[in-house]
Motif scaffolding. Structure first.
Motif, PDB file in Angstrom:
ATOM      1  N   ALA A 117       0.717  -1.267  -0.066  1.00 58.60           N
ATOM      2  CA  ALA A 117      -0.072   0.132  -0.057  1.00 58.60           C
ATOM      3  C   ALA A 117       0.799   1.361  -0.067  1.00 58.60           C
ATOM      4  CB  ALA A 117      -1.044  -0.046   1.164  1.00 58.60           C
ATOM      5  N   LEU A 118       0.243   2.299  -0.793  1.00 59.82           N
ATOM      6  CA  LEU A 118       0.933   3.657  -0.771  1.00 59.82           C
ATOM      7  C   LEU A 118      -0.109   4.354   0.254  1.00 59.82           C
ATOM      8  CD1 LEU A 118       2.412   5.989  -1.679  1.00 59.82           C
ATOM      9  CD2 LEU A 118       1.085   6.068  -3.636  1.00 59.82           C
ATOM     10  N   ASN A 119       0.678   4.796   1.423  1.00 50.92           N
ATOM     11  CA  ASN A 119       0.029   5.958   2.276  1.00 50.92           C
ATOM     12  C   ASN A 119      -1.356   5.281   2.720  1.00 50.92           C
ATOM     13  OD1 ASN A 119       1.864   8.016   1.967  1.00 50.92           O
ATOM     14  ND2 ASN A 119       0.765   9.000   0.353  1.00 50.92           N
ATOM     15  N   PRO A 120      -1.129   4.352   3.505  1.00 47.48           N
ATOM     16  CA  PRO A 120      -2.242   3.609   4.069  1.00 47.48           C
ATOM     17  C   PRO A 120      -3.094   4.450   5.054  1.00 47.48           C
ATOM     18  CG  PRO A 120      -0.207   2.354   4.535  1.00 47.48           C
ATOM     19  CD  PRO A 120       0.068   3.501   3.686  1.00 47.48           C
ATOM     20  N   SER A 121      -4.275   4.635   4.934  1.00 51.40           N
ATOM     21  CA  SER A 121      -5.068   5.373   5.731  1.00 51.40           C
ATOM     22  C   SER A 121      -4.901   5.208   7.374  1.00 51.40           C
ATOM     23  CB  SER A 121      -6.587   5.413   5.380  1.00 51.40           C
ATOM     24  OG  SER A 121      -6.727   5.979   4.259  1.00 51.40           O
ATOM     25  N   SER A 122      -4.820   3.762   7.699  1.00 54.93           N
ATOM     26  CA  SER A 122      -4.344   3.445   9.180  1.00 54.93           C
ATOM     27  C   SER A 122      -3.202   3.852   9.567  1.00 54.93           C
ATOM     28  CB  SER A 122      -4.455   1.948   9.262  1.00 54.93           C
ATOM     29  OG  SER A 122      -3.796   1.255   8.243  1.00 54.93           O
ATOM     30  N   THR A 123      -2.089   4.101   8.875  1.00 55.47           N
ATOM     31  CA  THR A 123      -0.932   4.447   9.187  1.00 55.47           C
ATOM     32  C   THR A 123      -0.716   6.218   9.311  1.00 55.47           C
ATOM     33  OG1 THR A 123       0.206   2.583   7.973  1.00 55.47           O
ATOM     34  CG2 THR A 123       1.478   4.592   8.799  1.00 55.47           C
TER      35      THR A 123
END
Length: 754
Positions: A523-529
């Motif tokens: 993933a690119l820029n995961p929302s959870s992170t």
């Protein structure tokens, strides 16, 4: 006035068939499974922090007690077994052969001592047996490798080492002392850290645990052998020297990192002597339980006992009791059974293994599951119970820093999702057959590769602890800052390697490769992170200068400015939060697109763009299996945070209603094991969020509470705030907020509630 907690005591009027029908009992850091089977009292013994060489968390044995003449045999009447919550103990009573007998089983809160107190109206003899099934070394069976996941797939066989048990006069003494090669040694070699072994913390070396069993006027009565379920055992027997109307047994437990066995024995002897001479231990333990129950409560539909909403309230309290049994644990309460596991064949008939088995291991911890056990403790006011989980990460911080330095050249800390007690990745997930293209330090796992952001929820817990209590959290700031520093530097370097630049064109971090939970991969820029970074940095910057100096504050403010915005996507004609900016495939069944709602609170009741988050719940999943009830699924929490009352209530009923087993909160196995503690924890959070949500300084009261559920609750909020409310018949009958000035921050949501 009747104590409302008494209505939640669990009472059984028949004996149990097996330990799957056992009752939890405990205190301090000791847990017991208590049941009566065929006229005999049986007790499994467990204690926090007891791990063998393989990383298994074994039972410390089984205690069997029988009276002669026996008032609990088949023709007995008036049998009663009761968990008495207010005092924290189990009481068993019965009548037969002209004898009325009562047995109290309780655990000292401030010392690891178990008491079995027997009284009767006629003299009886008491027989007690300590039963142990680890009398010889043996290979770890293939079927039981899930209880020690780092050995799954390992190139060498694991050996389950024997315990030592013998009589010491009229006392039974038992112990296990870790020796030789252990799981720490195995993983240090697997992960290429052998040259740094001298820097790494090994909590298993010299760990010795066990105890002593003795009783007033009990004498040694020889050894016997037998079988229980599918497991052969040896028994060391004690019996009362004469018949009497009262008998008392004590099991004194001791666990220590002891350089020598003699030092451990000296420590055990001191505890035994203390327990013998302490006549006030029970009063102190009862006082602790009284104070514990006075901290908070949730009582639902008290005038409708047995109804499903009533079960939700009762099970909230029962599960809180289970958590409190490890209030002072040296290790966190494990999501996969806590202190209350039992023989696996009573869960899965094909697993005819010893009682020590539990899926997902002993020294192995899964962060996404553990967090759900510990988040509800804040609103419950159980701040002391949070410490074992925070200490888990603080103690392992040095090893996580060594990992970050050795593999990545970063002065930070890298904690994996599937983590061993000492902070290294679980061997199975690090990978025993690693691909040539997998860099050192990266887990070779389809599930948890690059999933390092889960530590931020525990960083947030420490920050929330300060918000709630103003406690000094100085000891946890190195953990928080080291984890943030790792993310900042690691992803700058990854971007530099790919593009020649440290940041995106607009000066933002580029989180790639990443993972949105275990579900959206590469993933690119995961929302959870991104949500985790934004919230943890924001909360860190809210600390006073006494905790966070100005130069560090400016550093973290700059990092906060580099966190990218969450991505949005259109689903079925609705704008929703995307799991990430991009990803290659979906692996698991989590809903990371809703992590900005919970745990991170960027969307929800009282926040902007609530409809976007609601539409994410309704339309944003990519597969039906991303919405479930069991284990760690957060569906009820999401709905409560979004103010979706009907959905939150329906999901909470399914989550928190009585389990299929005899004890109402022995849920599972679900994705995990029995009793499933992240099932109970996530259910408890859902109830709390339906009752009280904190948005900035506002206290949102009853934001997702059904009109027809009466409730009496007391919960905690930031700013050392306590909210007490009685809501009955669709109206608030009593509302008390402490301190009083916080009452102006209350926002009431139920129609007509004022």
């Amino acid at each position: 006035m009747p104590d409302p907690l008494d209505a939640y005591n669990v009472v059984w009027n028949t004996q149990s068939r097996d330990p799957s029908e056992s009752m939890p009992c405990g205190g301090g850091d000791v847990g017991l499974n208590v049941w009566v089977e065929q006229g005999e009292l049986l007790i499994y013994l467990s204690r926090s922090g007891t791990f063998d060489e393989l990383g298994i968390m074994p039972k410390l044995g089984r205690l069997r007690v029988r009276l002669e003449p026996n008032p609990f045999e088949a023709d007995a009447v008036n049998f009663r077994q009761e968990l008495r919550l207010r005092e924290g103990f189990v009481q068993i009573a019965g009548e037969g052969r002209g004898i009325r007998a009562t047995i109290d089983i309780w655990v000292e809160v401030f010392r690891p001592v178990i008491h079995v107190e027997i009284s009767s109206n006629q003299p009886t003899r008491a027989l007690a047996a300590y039963e142990n099934w680890r009398s010889a070394d043996r290979p770890l069976e293939r079927a039981e490798v899930h209880s020690s996941r780092s050995w799954a797939g390992a190139p060498e066989a694991g050996i389950v080492r024997r315990d030592t048990v013998d009589f010491h006069g009229d006392q039974v003494r038992f112990f296990h002392r870790n020796s030789g090669r252990n799981v720490f040694d195995l993983l240090v070699e697997q992960q290429g850290l052998a040259h740094l072994k001298h820097e790494l913390w090994n909590p298993l070396e010299n760990l010795t645990y066990g105890g002593a069993i003795e009783g007033r006027d009990f004498v040694a009565a020889g050894e016997t052998e037998g079988n229980y379920a599918s497991t052969p055992f040896r028994a060391w027997n004690l019996q009362s020297a004469s018949a009497g109307v009262s008998h008392e047994l004590r099991v004194t437990l001791h666990s220590a990192d002891a350089p020598t066995l003699g030092e451990w024995i000296d420590g055990l002897d001191r505890l035994v002597a203390e327990a013998r001479g302490d006549g006030s231990a029970r009063q102190r333990s009862i006082a602790w339980w009284q104070a514990f129950w006075d901290r908070s409560h949730v009582i639902i539909n008290s005038d409708q006992p047995g109804s499903v909403p009533w079960q939700v309230g009762r099970n909230f309290q029962l599960f809180r009791y289970q958590l409190a049994c490890n209030a002072h644990g040296s290790c966190p309460t494990k999501f996969n059974g806590g202190l209350f596991t039992f023989d696996p064949e009573f869960i899965d008939a094909e697993l005819q293994l010893a009682p020590d088995f539990r899926k997902w291991g002993g020294t192995t911890f899964t962060a996404q599951n553990q967090r759900l056990v510990y988040w509800p403790m804040l609103k419950n006011g159980d701040f002391d119970l949070i410490r074992p989980q925070l200490e888990f990460y603080r103690r392992a911080l040095g090893n996580a820093r060594v990992r970050a330095r050795e593999y990545f050249g970063i002065d930070g800390a890298c904690f994996p999702e599937q983590i061993e007690l000492f902070g290294l990745p679980v061997g199975y997930d690090y990978g025993w057959k690693r691909g040539a293209d997998v860099p050192p330090g990266i887990e070779c796992s389809a599930w948890v590769s690059y999933q390092w952001d889960t530590v931020f929820e525990f960083c947030q817990m420490a920050l929330e602890l300060w918000q709630h209590t103003a406690a000094d959290i100085t000891e946890y700031l190195p953990l928080i800052e080291s984890c943030l520093r790792f993310y900042d530097e690691f992803y700058q370097r990854e971007c530099l390697k790919r593009t020649g630049k440290r940041f995106s064109d607009d000066g933002k971090l580029v989180i790639f490769p990443g993972t949105a939970c275990e579900t959206y991969k590469n993933a690119l820029n995961p929302s959870s992170t991104l949500a985790a970074l934004r919230v943890v940095l924001t909360r860190l910057l809210q600390l006073p200068e006494s905790l966070l100096a100005r130069d560090r504050r400016e550093h973290w403010r700059a990092m906060l400015g580099r966190v990218p915005d969450l991505a949005m996507r259109e689903k079925d004609g609705h704008q929703t939060i995307s799991p990430a900016w991009q990803w290659s495939h979906k692996q698991n069944c989590e809903l990371p697109q809703l992590y900005p709602v919970y745990p991170w609170g960027l969307y929800g009741v009282g926040r902007p763009d609530l409809q976007v988050a609601i539409d994410t719940w309704r339309f944003g999943a990519d597969d039906p299996d991303q919405k479930q009830i069991q284990s760690w699924h957060q569906d009820a929490i999401f709905c409560a945070r979004l103010g979706l009352t009907d959905e939150a209530a329906a999901l909470t009923i399914e989550k928190m209603r009585d389990a299929s087993r005899r004890f109402p909160t022995f849920w599972g196995p679900g994705h995990d094991w029995v009793p499933d503690h992240n099932w109970g924890g996530s259910g408890m959070i859902g109830v709390q969020e339906m009752l009280l949500q904190v948005v900035d300084s506002k206290l949102h009261l009853l934001p997702a509470w059904p009109d027809d559920w009466d409730v009496d609750f007391k919960l905690h909020a930031p700013g050392q705030t306590v909210v007490e409310c009685v809501y009955r018949g669709g109206r608030i009958e009593r509302l008390r907020v402490h301190p009083e000035e916080r009452a102006r921050d209350v926002v009431v949501h139920r129609a007509g509630a004022q």
